[in-house]
Scaffold this active site. Sequence first.
Site, PDB file in Angstrom:
ATOM      1  N   HIS A  13       0.569  -1.015   0.258  1.00 48.94           N
ATOM      2  CA  HIS A  13       0.500   0.261   0.198  1.00 48.94           C
ATOM      3  C   HIS A  13       1.574   1.511   0.433  1.00 48.94           C
ATOM      4  CE1 HIS A  13       0.283  -1.393   3.828  1.00 48.94           C
ATOM      5  NE2 HIS A  13       0.577  -0.037   4.495  1.00 48.94           N
TER       6      HIS A  13
ATOM      7  N   HIS B  20       0.537   5.057   1.200  1.00 47.30           N
ATOM      8  CA  HIS B  20       0.379   5.719   2.278  1.00 47.30           C
ATOM      9  C   HIS B  20       0.345   7.507   1.354  1.00 47.30           C
ATOM     10  CE1 HIS B  20       0.659   3.763   6.267  1.00 47.30           C
ATOM     11  NE2 HIS B  20       1.373   3.330   5.533  1.00 47.30           N
TER      12      HIS B  20
HETATM   13  P1  5GP Z   1       1.857   0.398   7.396  1.00 49.22           P
HETATM   14  O1  5GP Z   1       1.990   0.542   8.717  1.00 49.22           O
HETATM   15  O2  5GP Z   1       1.502  -1.463   7.173  1.00 49.22           O
HETATM   16  O3  5GP Z   1       2.315   0.894   5.820  1.00 49.22           O
HETATM   17  O4  5GP Z   1       0.287   0.987   7.329  1.00 49.22           O
HETATM   18  C1  5GP Z   1      -0.505   0.198   7.682  1.00 49.22           C
HETATM   19  C2  5GP Z   1      -2.390   1.197   7.682  1.00 49.22           C
HETATM   20  O5  5GP Z   1      -3.504   0.298   7.905  1.00 49.22           O
HETATM   21  C3  5GP Z   1      -1.824   2.056   9.360  1.00 49.22           C
HETATM   22  O6  5GP Z   1      -1.491   3.374   9.070  1.00 49.22           O
HETATM   23  C4  5GP Z   1      -3.420   1.447  10.150  1.00 49.22           C
HETATM   24  O7  5GP Z   1      -3.679   2.970  10.558  1.00 49.22           O
HETATM   25  C5  5GP Z   1      -3.850   0.996   8.865  1.00 49.22           C
HETATM   26  N1  5GP Z   1      -5.343   0.275   8.767  1.00 49.22           N
HETATM   27  C6  5GP Z   1      -4.387  -1.049   9.436  1.00 49.22           C
HETATM   28  N2  5GP Z   1      -6.131  -1.658   9.831  1.00 49.22           N
HETATM   29  C7  5GP Z   1      -7.220  -1.373   8.810  1.00 49.22           C
HETATM   30  C8  5GP Z   1      -8.753  -0.915   8.925  1.00 49.22           C
HETATM   31  O8  5GP Z   1      -8.695  -1.933   9.428  1.00 49.22           O
HETATM   32  N3  5GP Z   1      -9.125  -0.018   7.552  1.00 49.22           N
HETATM   33  C9  5GP Z   1      -8.107   1.026   7.488  1.00 49.22           C
HETATM   34  N4  5GP Z   1      -8.485   2.232   6.520  1.00 49.22           N
HETATM   35  N5  5GP Z   1      -6.971   1.132   7.855  1.00 49.22           N
HETATM   36  C10 5GP Z   1      -6.017   0.082   8.199  1.00 49.22           C
END
Ligand code: 5GP
Length: 113
Positions: free
Chosen positions: A99, A101
Amino acid sequence: MRCIFCDIAAGILPSEVVFETDDVIAFRDINPAAPVHVLVVPKEHIDGIAVVDQTHTAVLGRLMLAAVEVSKSEGVAGDGFRLVINQGREGGQTVGHLHIHLLGGRQMRWPSG
Ligand code: 5GP
Ligand code: ZN
């Protein structure tokens, strides 16, 4: 492999979708780190940016284009924004589905920490 973002992409888990095409979906982060915090996600499960190869060229392009499109629809294209891909444990990745951001709506700091 199926995961939380696969379920969101399939509409099994709810999310606030702001952009969608056949192979990309973008939805608001559940724990926003900025006034605008959208996750731009391929519908196809990909573990992270470290595992992509030439077969992913098209979807990676579409992801980037989607992020730019959402920056416009969210109103942050003019003042600026940040795109972030976290990879693996030291990169801070917590969801094992690629993903981008999209962060905006406030002044970003650098280095990001
Ligand atoms: P990472 O830390 O993997 O780069 O980002 C994962 C992101 O996914 C985090 O910013 C977290 O807040 C978001 N996230 C985790 N679970 C969910 C969810 O169930 N729904 C949404 N909309 N965001 C999520
Ligand atoms: Zn997945």
